[in-house]
Design a protein around this motif. Structure first.
Motif, mmCIF file in Angstrom:
data_model
loop_
_atom_site.group_PDB
_atom_site.id
_atom_site.type_symbol
_atom_site.label_atom_id
_atom_site.label_comp_id
_atom_site.label_asym_id
_atom_site.label_seq_id
_atom_site.Cartn_x
_atom_site.Cartn_y
_atom_site.Cartn_z
ATOM 1 N N LEU A 1 0.823 -1.203 0.038
ATOM 2 C CA LEU A 1 -0.040 -0.003 -0.123
ATOM 3 C C LEU A 1 0.821 1.193 -0.051
ATOM 4 N N ILE B 1 -6.114 7.007 6.708
ATOM 5 C CA ILE B 1 -6.239 5.844 5.979
ATOM 6 C C ILE B 1 -6.590 4.593 6.749
ATOM 7 N N ILE C 1 -7.640 0.558 7.084
ATOM 8 C CA ILE C 1 -7.275 -0.582 6.501
ATOM 9 C C ILE C 1 -8.381 -1.609 6.966
ATOM 10 N N VAL D 1 -9.158 1.271 2.933
ATOM 11 C CA VAL D 1 -8.657 0.142 1.879
ATOM 12 C C VAL D 1 -9.143 -1.042 2.454
ATOM 13 N N VAL E 1 -10.369 2.442 -1.657
ATOM 14 C CA VAL E 1 -9.247 1.176 -2.675
ATOM 15 C C VAL E 1 -9.593 0.079 -2.355
ATOM 16 N N SER E 2 -9.803 -0.681 -3.224
ATOM 17 C CA SER E 2 -9.823 -2.386 -2.940
ATOM 18 C C SER E 2 -8.410 -2.752 -3.373
ATOM 19 N N VAL E 3 -8.047 -4.093 -2.474
ATOM 20 C CA VAL E 3 -6.962 -4.366 -2.715
ATOM 21 C C VAL E 3 -6.799 -6.114 -3.036
ATOM 22 N N PHE F 1 -3.965 -2.910 -6.419
ATOM 23 C CA PHE F 1 -4.818 -1.919 -5.845
ATOM 24 C C PHE F 1 -5.738 -1.219 -6.797
#
Length: 216
Positions: free
Chosen positions: A11, A48, A50, A77, A97-99, A108
């Motif tokens: 990331l 951010i 997660i 994220v 944001v997709s991981v 990402f």
């Protein structure tokens, strides 16, 4: 299944590639929450959060409220298991944001761009700065130093007397330039000086009391 530890380092590389000049700070307390990541970019501080595939939304409502008080913009994220419904749990101004795990790396994807946080409070954002960093801003713009006043008092003076855009820039600049080793040493010296001043004041009061007692 991607865990938090699998997401962080990739990331940080993704953020540097996307935003250019960044500084990453980890695990910062904001209100009653702990921000996973704070991204510093010019003139903006971004929170951010997660949420890996192993995480739930149990604390997210509280985290959203705290992040929105402190940061200029925010991003969540998420692992791929959350990607289709995380938008139901964060405000529209939050970026998403997709991981996803590929064979030998993670990718990402921008699901939604972040936008300016309408609830941010500059008096809270500036709390990320330490006393020497506040003093540098005071000195740079010719503000009274108020060395005996609290940090909250000094923060209020800075926010009240300088243009908003200037304060945002100074916060980002200070965090970009922060040298933790040097700053901690400077903070220790400041505390020693303050303790010495307090001790001198107490001794003066004791002498004055003893003099009054002799005169009685």
């Amino acid at each position: 299944m991607l865990l938090d530890k699998d997401i962080r380092e990739p990331l940080f590389e993704f953020l540097e590639e996307r935003y250019g000049k960044v500084r990453i700070l980890e695990e910062k307390t904001v209100g009653n929450s702990r921000a996973d990541v704070v991204m510093v970019i010019p003139e903006k501080i971004v929170g951010i959060e997660i949420k890996s595939d192993a995480d739930t939304y149990t604390r997210l409502e509280r985290q959203v409220a705290d992040y929105d008080l402190y940061f200029d913009a925010n991003i969540v994220v998420v692992g791929s298991s959350h990607a289709s419904h995380v938008a139901e749990h964060v405000p529209e101004h939050w970026g998403i944001v997709s991981v996803e795990q590929e064979e030998d790396h993670v990718d990402f994807y921008i699901v939604r761009e972040m936008s300016d946080n309408p609830y941010a409070q500059l008096l809270r954002t500036i709390r990320v700065l330490w006393r020497p960093e506040l003093a540098h801003i005071q000195e740079k713009y010719g503000l009274p130093m108020y060395k005996q006043k609290s940090k909250d008092f000094v923060r209020t003076i800075i926010v009240d007397r300088l243009p908003v855009e200037v304060v945002h820039k100074e916060i980002s600049d200070a965090l970009f330039e922060r040298d933790y080793t040097a700053m901690l040493a400077e903070i220790q010296e400041f505390r020693k000086a303050q303790a010495a001043k307090r001790g001198k004041t107490v001794r003066k009061k004791r002498k004055k009391y003893r003099r009054k007692k002799r005169d009685a």
